[in-house]
Design a protein around this motif. Structure first.
Motif, short mmCIF file in Angstrom:
data_model
loop_
_atom_site.label_atom_id
_atom_site.label_comp_id
_atom_site.label_asym_id
_atom_site.label_seq_id
_atom_site.Cartn_x
_atom_site.Cartn_y
_atom_site.Cartn_z
N ARG A 124 0.82 -1.22 0.00
CA ARG A 124 0.00 0.00 0.00
C ARG A 124 0.85 1.27 0.00
N VAL A 129 1.14 2.30 -6.15
CA VAL A 129 -0.19 2.12 -5.56
C VAL A 129 -0.75 3.44 -5.08
N HIS A 186 -5.60 -4.96 -2.26
CA HIS A 186 -5.75 -3.87 -3.22
C HIS A 186 -7.19 -3.76 -3.71
#
Length: 307
Positions: A124, A129, A186
């Motif tokens: 993350r 991302v 995700h």
């Protein structure tokens, strides 16, 4: 500086220590415990870690602010609850536990104790991302239509039969437990009710890709270290010949240390008395999805996600 103990010195535990030891102004490992002391003594000497014989010694040490758990998944619940009772902040490797009920008990123990609970979804924090999340929030990708992920490694062939990672009870989701939970996380992170497809394996070449398809374009993260990020906008006019895509936008983020990033955020959350950036409610929802996947695999039927 936050003083931490590493519990579990397998490959991943050693990687966590190496990512920050002597490199971070926020966190330093001072103590270690592992089940195989003889194989860890040299590493601990090299990293300046005192090696103790029990987890209880770690929790009783007043010089330890936090514990980092790189231990078998089946131990996480009891270790988290014990650390919370001792007033230690906790960083635990994913998955937090092996089912939602155990995760709930662990999270509740840390809430009552008022300690930080961080779960190691290190991806993350990767710039690729973060950038996808930013563009989605800004509306530049439109509504999420679907997500497709694949995460594979060749590690399965190197795991000894007597290693805990080879035990079926430690990996009820197979490769999903070892690697696929990152892709699952995700998909929870980029929520919106869209469909998703995950392929994961520990029996082939190492690779990673995650593609988010939006109504205004797609975002694709690729390479095992997530370094390549590609955006492709949707076409703004009808084709007059063969269908072609508008020019894509590619950025590279090589060399980013995700383990350092997650441990730095853990230390700062402790020091600043704030929650860790990976919300526990999202972690718990992820465990509900994990439970449903395991049940579906065992029953060969569609299973609704609880809660």
């Amino acid at each position: 500086m936050i003083r931490a103990a590493i519990v579990g010195l397998g490959r991943w535990g050693r990687s966590l220590v190496a990512s920050v030891q002597g490199k971070s102004k926020d966190l330093r490992f001072v103590l270690a415990h592992t089940r195989t002391r003889a194989t860890a003594e040299g590493f601990c000497r090299g990293q300046g870690l005192a090696l103790v014989d029990s987890y209880e010694q770690v929790l009783a040490d007043p010089n330890v602010d936090a514990v980092v758990l790189a231990t078998p998944h089946s131990l996480h619940e009891s270790q988290i609850i014990a650390a919370a009772a001792a007033g230690k902040h906790i960083h635990v490797e994913k998955p937090i536990t092996l089912d939602r009920s155990g995760a709930d008990r662990a999270a509740e123990a840390t809430r009552k104790a008022g300690v930080v609970l961080a779960v190691g979804y290190c991806r993350r924090f990767h710039p690729s991302v973060v950038e996808v999340r930013r563009r989605l929030a800004e509306g530049r990708l439109g509504a999420v239509i679907s997500m497709v992920a694949q995460h594979t490694t060749s590690t399965g062939q190197f795991i000894a039969p007597d290693n805990w990672r080879a035990a079926p009870e430690e990996a009820p989701g197979g490769a999903l437990t070892a690697v696929g939970v990152h892709a699952l996380d995700h998909m929870i992170e980029f929520d919106g009710g869209a469909t998703g497809l995950i392929f994961c394996s520990v029996a082939t070449a190492t690779s990673f890709s995650f593609t988010l398809y939006g109504s205004k374009g797609l975002a694709e993260i690729s390479r095992p270290n997530l370094q390549t990020l590609r955006f492709v906008p949707t076409s703004q006019q009808a084709p007059t010949g063969p269908v072609t895509a508008p020019p894509d936008e590619i950025s590279e983020h090589p060399g980013f240390d995700m383990l350092n990033a997650e441990l730095t955020e853990f230390a700062r959350a402790i020091r600043e008395r704030r929650p860790y950036p990976v919300p526990i409610d999202e972690v718990l929802h992820g465990m509900s999805v994990f439970d449903a996947i395991v049940q579906a695999a065992r029953s060969n039927e569609i299973v609704a996600v609880a809660g």
